[in-house]
Design a protein around this motif. Structure first.
Motif, mmCIF file in Angstrom:
data_model
loop_
_atom_site.group_PDB
_atom_site.id
_atom_site.type_symbol
_atom_site.label_atom_id
_atom_site.label_comp_id
_atom_site.label_asym_id
_atom_site.label_seq_id
_atom_site.Cartn_x
_atom_site.Cartn_y
_atom_site.Cartn_z
ATOM 1 N N GLU A 19 17.683 3.254 0.368
ATOM 2 C CA GLU A 19 18.790 4.112 0.792
ATOM 3 C C GLU A 19 18.869 5.367 -0.083
ATOM 4 O O GLU A 19 19.044 6.486 0.424
ATOM 5 C CB GLU A 19 20.104 3.318 0.734
ATOM 6 N N CYS A 20 18.748 5.179 -1.391
ATOM 7 C CA CYS A 20 18.854 6.325 -2.312
ATOM 8 C C CYS A 20 17.681 7.281 -2.115
ATOM 9 O O CYS A 20 17.851 8.505 -2.188
ATOM 10 C CB CYS A 20 18.928 5.836 -3.758
ATOM 11 N N LEU A 21 16.492 6.737 -1.845
ATOM 12 C CA LEU A 21 15.336 7.606 -1.581
ATOM 13 C C LEU A 21 15.571 8.410 -0.309
ATOM 14 O O LEU A 21 15.296 9.612 -0.263
ATOM 15 C CB LEU A 21 14.059 6.762 -1.459
ATOM 16 N N GLU A 22 16.088 7.757 0.732
ATOM 17 C CA GLU A 22 16.345 8.474 1.994
ATOM 18 C C GLU A 22 17.366 9.574 1.814
ATOM 19 O O GLU A 22 17.339 10.584 2.521
ATOM 20 C CB GLU A 22 16.802 7.500 3.076
ATOM 21 N N ARG A 23 18.254 9.400 0.835
ATOM 22 C CA ARG A 23 19.263 10.438 0.566
ATOM 23 C C ARG A 23 18.739 11.514 -0.374
ATOM 24 O O ARG A 23 19.498 12.390 -0.802
ATOM 25 C CB ARG A 23 20.524 9.795 -0.017
ATOM 26 N N GLY A 24 17.469 11.424 -0.735
ATOM 27 C CA GLY A 24 16.847 12.494 -1.521
ATOM 28 C C GLY A 24 16.883 12.311 -3.027
ATOM 29 O O GLY A 24 16.500 13.200 -3.770
ATOM 30 N N HIS A 25 17.354 11.144 -3.476
ATOM 31 C CA HIS A 25 17.425 10.913 -4.919
ATOM 32 C C HIS A 25 16.061 10.497 -5.469
ATOM 33 O O HIS A 25 15.170 10.082 -4.730
ATOM 34 C CB HIS A 25 18.458 9.827 -5.229
ATOM 35 N N HIS A 26 15.954 10.567 -6.798
ATOM 36 C CA HIS A 26 14.791 10.037 -7.506
ATOM 37 C C HIS A 26 15.177 8.645 -7.984
ATOM 38 O O HIS A 26 16.217 8.479 -8.631
ATOM 39 C CB HIS A 26 14.453 10.942 -8.701
ATOM 40 N N VAL A 27 14.359 7.656 -7.661
ATOM 41 C CA VAL A 27 14.725 6.272 -7.993
ATOM 42 C C VAL A 27 13.770 5.686 -9.024
ATOM 43 O O VAL A 27 12.552 5.669 -8.831
ATOM 44 C CB VAL A 27 14.725 5.390 -6.720
ATOM 45 N N LEU A 28 14.346 5.239 -10.131
ATOM 46 C CA LEU A 28 13.575 4.460 -11.095
ATOM 47 C C LEU A 28 13.807 2.999 -10.747
ATOM 48 O O LEU A 28 14.914 2.478 -10.924
ATOM 49 C CB LEU A 28 14.044 4.753 -12.533
ATOM 50 N N ALA A 29 12.765 2.392 -10.183
ATOM 51 C CA ALA A 29 12.890 1.027 -9.660
ATOM 52 C C ALA A 29 12.519 0.030 -10.749
ATOM 53 O O ALA A 29 11.342 -0.103 -11.097
ATOM 54 C CB ALA A 29 11.991 0.857 -8.435
ATOM 55 N N LEU A 41 8.038 -2.632 -1.320
ATOM 56 C CA LEU A 41 8.150 -1.552 -2.302
ATOM 57 C C LEU A 41 6.954 -0.609 -2.183
ATOM 58 O O LEU A 41 7.094 0.611 -2.325
ATOM 59 C CB LEU A 41 8.248 -2.121 -3.722
ATOM 60 N N ARG A 42 5.783 -1.196 -1.896
ATOM 61 C CA ARG A 42 4.591 -0.354 -1.720
ATOM 62 C C ARG A 42 4.784 0.585 -0.533
ATOM 63 O O ARG A 42 4.415 1.754 -0.574
ATOM 64 C CB ARG A 42 3.352 -1.226 -1.515
ATOM 65 N N ALA A 43 5.398 0.061 0.524
ATOM 66 C CA ALA A 43 5.650 0.887 1.712
ATOM 67 C C ALA A 43 6.597 2.032 1.365
ATOM 68 O O ALA A 43 6.413 3.177 1.813
ATOM 69 C CB ALA A 43 6.241 0.031 2.835
ATOM 70 N N LEU A 44 7.591 1.752 0.540
ATOM 71 C CA LEU A 44 8.522 2.809 0.115
ATOM 72 C C LEU A 44 7.799 3.876 -0.688
ATOM 73 O O LEU A 44 8.063 5.073 -0.552
ATOM 74 C CB LEU A 44 9.637 2.220 -0.756
ATOM 75 N N ALA A 45 6.878 3.422 -1.554
ATOM 76 C CA ALA A 45 6.116 4.365 -2.376
ATOM 77 C C ALA A 45 5.259 5.256 -1.479
ATOM 78 O O ALA A 45 5.160 6.471 -1.702
ATOM 79 C CB ALA A 45 5.246 3.610 -3.376
ATOM 80 N N ASP A 46 4.645 4.668 -0.435
ATOM 81 C CA ASP A 46 3.820 5.456 0.494
ATOM 82 C C ASP A 46 4.677 6.512 1.188
ATOM 83 O O ASP A 46 4.257 7.642 1.405
ATOM 84 C CB ASP A 46 3.196 4.546 1.570
ATOM 85 N N GLN A 47 5.907 6.123 1.512
ATOM 86 C CA GLN A 47 6.792 7.011 2.278
ATOM 87 C C GLN A 47 7.376 8.128 1.406
ATOM 88 O O GLN A 47 7.519 9.253 1.858
ATOM 89 C CB GLN A 47 7.932 6.148 2.841
ATOM 90 N N HIS A 48 7.707 7.805 0.160
ATOM 91 C CA HIS A 48 8.485 8.748 -0.650
ATOM 92 C C HIS A 48 7.747 9.310 -1.852
ATOM 93 O O HIS A 48 8.302 10.138 -2.587
ATOM 94 C CB HIS A 48 9.794 8.086 -1.112
ATOM 95 N N GLY A 49 6.513 8.856 -2.076
ATOM 96 C CA GLY A 49 5.700 9.431 -3.153
ATOM 97 C C GLY A 49 6.342 9.301 -4.515
ATOM 98 O O GLY A 49 6.916 8.264 -4.857
ATOM 99 N N GLU A 50 6.288 10.394 -5.282
ATOM 100 C CA GLU A 50 6.683 10.323 -6.693
ATOM 101 C C GLU A 50 8.184 10.176 -6.904
ATOM 102 O O GLU A 50 8.619 9.941 -8.033
ATOM 103 C CB GLU A 50 6.193 11.574 -7.432
ATOM 104 N N LEU A 52 9.775 7.782 -5.976
ATOM 105 C CA LEU A 52 9.943 6.367 -6.343
ATOM 106 C C LEU A 52 9.106 6.107 -7.587
ATOM 107 O O LEU A 52 7.873 6.222 -7.556
ATOM 108 C CB LEU A 52 9.492 5.446 -5.209
ATOM 109 N N GLU A 53 9.781 5.789 -8.668
ATOM 110 C CA GLU A 53 9.107 5.600 -9.962
ATOM 111 C C GLU A 53 9.328 4.161 -10.436
ATOM 112 O O GLU A 53 10.401 3.844 -10.952
ATOM 113 C CB GLU A 53 9.707 6.601 -10.974
ATOM 114 N N PRO A 54 8.332 3.287 -10.242
ATOM 115 C CA PRO A 54 8.504 1.917 -10.724
ATOM 116 C C PRO A 54 8.491 1.891 -12.254
ATOM 117 O O PRO A 54 7.664 2.566 -12.874
ATOM 118 C CB PRO A 54 7.271 1.179 -10.168
ATOM 119 N N VAL A 55 9.413 1.163 -12.851
ATOM 120 C CA VAL A 55 9.430 1.029 -14.310
ATOM 121 C C VAL A 55 9.527 -0.458 -14.667
ATOM 122 O O VAL A 55 10.165 -1.233 -13.953
ATOM 123 C CB VAL A 55 10.612 1.810 -14.971
ATOM 124 N N ARG A 56 8.879 -0.815 -15.778
ATOM 125 C CA ARG A 56 8.944 -2.213 -16.218
ATOM 126 C C ARG A 56 10.330 -2.480 -16.792
ATOM 127 O O ARG A 56 10.739 -1.805 -17.751
ATOM 128 C CB ARG A 56 7.869 -2.476 -17.280
#
Ligand SMILES: NC(=O)c1ccc[n+]([C@@H]2O[C@H](COP(=O)([O-])OP(=O)(O)OC[C@H]3O[C@@H](n4cnc5c(N)ncnc54)[C@H](OP(=O)(O)O)[C@@H]3O)[C@@H](O)[C@H]2O)c1
Length: 232
Positions: A19-29, A41-50, A52-56
């Motif tokens: 939801e936050c990605l669709e609203r244009g935010h940068h998401v640290l997942a 999550l991989r599908a979201l990364a494909d859709q929104h590129g950078e 979406l930032e996965p973090v440990r």
């Protein structure tokens, strides 16, 4: 806005990330194992590129959270929202006579100490204008509606609600808000298939609270996903 979400690999956390990605935010997942992202999550990364930032981020690992905070701080990063979403529901419906107190310790470690660890290390970065700390709570943590069961979970959420009140006073000094949010009974691994609410619907409400499209009423900082006051 930069939005950090714990437990973003599935359930509400995943839907909130989407939801936050669709609203244009940068998401640290925040993920326990970013090297093994879920297909969703991989599908979201494909859709929104950078954006979406996965973090440990394992909320039980304070050293890891401190490391993440130091890295983000070193990069001069700021956060606009932190969502403490990760939680466990253990020893469900176990009467007190049969409760193994080890579940109290493990649940508190994730549901209460987890958000505390995140706050301890990451609140200094919550400096974007209009910032928000969202602690995902539960109606199960209401004193008013206490029921005799789910002891580890209910007690952890009641304590989380107090933590939210405490941190809201600290954050008010910098114009930021803190809210405990009951997300509703949702169809997730935790909520089960019988649950009424699509977690995406809850995510939309929580995103509205983060963006302050919906303002929580004055009083206790415990609201539902639509911003309606919850009985403390
Ligand atoms: N579902 C409901 O009906 C309901 C109702 C009221 C409140 N809530 C609250 O809503 C929030 C989300 O619940 P949900 O239904 O989405 O739960 P869920 O489907 O069980 O997902 C739990 C999430 O927490 C993560 N997690 C668990 N331990 C973690 C740890 N040590 N470090 C980091 N992440 C960890 C999991 O990550 P892994 O994938 O790595 O395990 C997963 O992403 C929770 O706070 C829950 O208490 C849910």
């Amino acid at each position: 806005m930069n939005i950090l979400i714990t437990g973003a690999g599935r359930g509400l956390g995943l839907e909130l990330a989407a939801e936050c990605l669709e609203r244009g935010h940068h998401v640290l997942a925040g993920l326990r194992r970013p090297e093994q992202p879920s297909p969703e999550l991989r599908a979201l990364a494909d859709q929104h590129g950078e954006r979406l930032e996965p973090v440990r981020l394992d909320v039980a690992d304070e050293a890891g959270i401190a490391e993440l905070a130091a890295r983000l701080s070193g990069q001069g990063r700021q956060l606009g929202a932190i969502v403490n979403n990760a939680a466990v529901l253990e020893a469900r419906q176990t009467p007190i006579e049969r409760l193994d107190l080890a579940f109290m310790e493990s649940t508190m470690d994730i549901n209460l100490y987890g958000p505390m660890r995140v706050a301890k290390h990451l609140l200094p970065l919550l400096t974007e204008p209009g910032a928000a700390l969202i602690n995902i709570s539960s109606e199960a943590g209401s004193l008013t509606n206490a029921y005799p069961g789910d002891y580890p979970y209910t007690l952890s959420k009641a304590a989380l609600n107090l933590l939210t009140e405490q941190l809201s006073r600290v954050l008010a000094e910098r114009g930021a808000i803190a809210l405990s949010v009951h997300p509703g009974w949702m169809r997730t691994d935790m909520g089960g298939e019988q649950a009424r609410l699509d977690p995406r619907e809850s995510a939309r409400g929580i995103a509205d609270l983060i963006e302050r499209r919906v303002e929580a009423p004055p009083g206790f900082r415990f609201v539902d996903y639509l911003g309606r006051p919850m009985a403390i």
